[in-house]
Design a protein around this motif. Structure first.
Motif, mmCIF file in Angstrom:
data_model
loop_
_atom_site.group_PDB
_atom_site.id
_atom_site.type_symbol
_atom_site.label_atom_id
_atom_site.label_comp_id
_atom_site.label_asym_id
_atom_site.label_seq_id
_atom_site.Cartn_x
_atom_site.Cartn_y
_atom_site.Cartn_z
ATOM 1 N N ALA A 51 -3.100 12.507 6.283
ATOM 2 C CA ALA A 51 -3.990 11.907 7.085
ATOM 3 C C ALA A 51 -3.197 10.936 8.214
ATOM 4 C CB ALA A 51 -4.953 11.286 6.431
ATOM 5 N N TRP A 85 -0.661 10.396 -0.775
ATOM 6 C CA TRP A 85 -2.125 11.029 -1.109
ATOM 7 C C TRP A 85 -2.541 10.742 0.483
ATOM 8 C CZ3 TRP A 85 -6.067 7.997 0.498
ATOM 9 C CH2 TRP A 85 -6.120 6.558 0.301
ATOM 10 N N TYR A 86 -2.055 9.868 1.117
ATOM 11 C CA TYR A 86 -2.592 9.733 2.556
ATOM 12 C C TYR A 86 -1.722 10.396 3.508
ATOM 13 C CZ TYR A 86 0.161 5.876 1.399
ATOM 14 O OH TYR A 86 1.424 4.965 0.963
ATOM 15 N N VAL A 107 -7.539 8.439 6.461
ATOM 16 C CA VAL A 107 -8.007 9.337 5.738
ATOM 17 C C VAL A 107 -9.660 9.632 5.953
ATOM 18 C CG1 VAL A 107 -8.911 10.228 3.148
ATOM 19 C CG2 VAL A 107 -6.615 9.065 3.442
ATOM 20 N N PRO A 131 0.479 1.220 5.247
ATOM 21 C CA PRO A 131 -0.541 1.910 4.721
ATOM 22 C C PRO A 131 -1.534 0.947 3.872
ATOM 23 C CG PRO A 131 1.474 2.342 3.644
ATOM 24 C CD PRO A 131 1.859 1.831 4.941
ATOM 25 N N ALA A 172 -4.536 3.044 5.239
ATOM 26 C CA ALA A 172 -4.286 4.255 4.659
ATOM 27 C C ALA A 172 -5.749 4.920 4.547
ATOM 28 C CB ALA A 172 -3.631 4.266 3.207
ATOM 29 N N GLN A 173 -6.646 4.388 3.897
ATOM 30 C CA GLN A 173 -8.084 4.464 3.802
ATOM 31 C C GLN A 173 -8.585 4.836 5.025
ATOM 32 O OE1 GLN A 173 -9.843 1.566 1.501
ATOM 33 N NE2 GLN A 173 -9.095 2.470 -0.325
ATOM 34 N N THR A 202 -9.671 11.085 9.586
ATOM 35 C CA THR A 202 -9.148 12.476 9.551
ATOM 36 C C THR A 202 -10.465 13.345 9.013
ATOM 37 O OG1 THR A 202 -6.921 11.773 9.282
ATOM 38 C CG2 THR A 202 -7.630 14.183 8.427
#
Length: 205
Positions: free
Chosen positions: A34, A30-31, A193, A54, A189-190, A196
């Motif tokens: 990003a 999902w990332y 995102v 991540p 990872a967060q 981005t």
């Protein structure tokens, strides 16, 4: 000043990727998009040559440094924190961020540079950075975050920032979407995102 100009380059647009270049980031994660975006634009690099990490946490010093670079690496000024040495790679970034009101310490002269950054701290730093750069942060001012089941866990200082971040689409709910997890640690990872989405919302190229 637009971040694209600050970085001295034209930012690569956010787009789907087939290969992230990191063995621990699959193209269908999902990332993934990003991660490719922050890599291509020099916002974040890997934890090693072939890994991104991540699920590894990010620190307060790391995020301060990223924002400092986005601002064009300005002079940091005097360092107000006793736990930040002048030889630390993040020293000037933290001093600048503190001087601009983007970050604050814990009191007693401590910044906690190597402490994991929480989601609400990240939101607050991005919010203050956007204000310092002159971006319009009115979007999201009236966002109702009371529907999130853990809104009571949100610190008072971060309420406006979280309203903005949610309203601007920079932060989404966690789990099934019903929680903000403001005290939760922001993973790499967060962070990728959020950075981005921030650039996509505020940077024109």
């Amino acid at each position: 000043m637009a971040l694209a100009l600050v970085l001295g380059m034209k930012l690569t647009a956010f787009a789907a990727v087939e290969d992230t270049g990191f063995s621990d980031v699959s193209a269908d994660a999902w990332y993934a998009d990003a991660v490719a975006y922050v890599r291509d634009n020099g916002l974040m690099s890997g934890t090693a040559a072939t890994t991104f990490g991540p699920n590894v946490g990010t620190t307060r010093g790391m995020i301060a440094t990223i924002l400092w670079r986005l601002a064009g690496s300005p002079n940091g000024g005097a360092n107000p924190f006793t736990d930040v040495s002048g030889s630390d790679y993040y020293a000037e970034a933290v001093a600048w961020a503190a001087g601009e009101g983007i970050v604050g310490g814990y009191g007693n002269g401590l910044f906690g540079t190597n402490d994991p950054i929480t989601r609400e701290q990240f939101a607050a730093m991005l919010y203050r950075f956007a204000q310092e750069q002159g971006y319009d942060v009115s979007i999201g001012e009236n966002t109702n975050i009371l529907s999130y089941t853990d809104v009571a866990d949100l610190s008072e200082y971060a309420i406006s920032a979280m309203q903005w971040a949610v309203g601007a689409g920079i932060i989404n709910g966690t789990g099934d979407g019903s929680t903000l997890t403001p005290q939760g640690q922001a993973t790499r990872a967060q962070a990728a995102v959020m950075l981005t989405r921030f650039c996509e919302e505020y940077v024109t190229w």
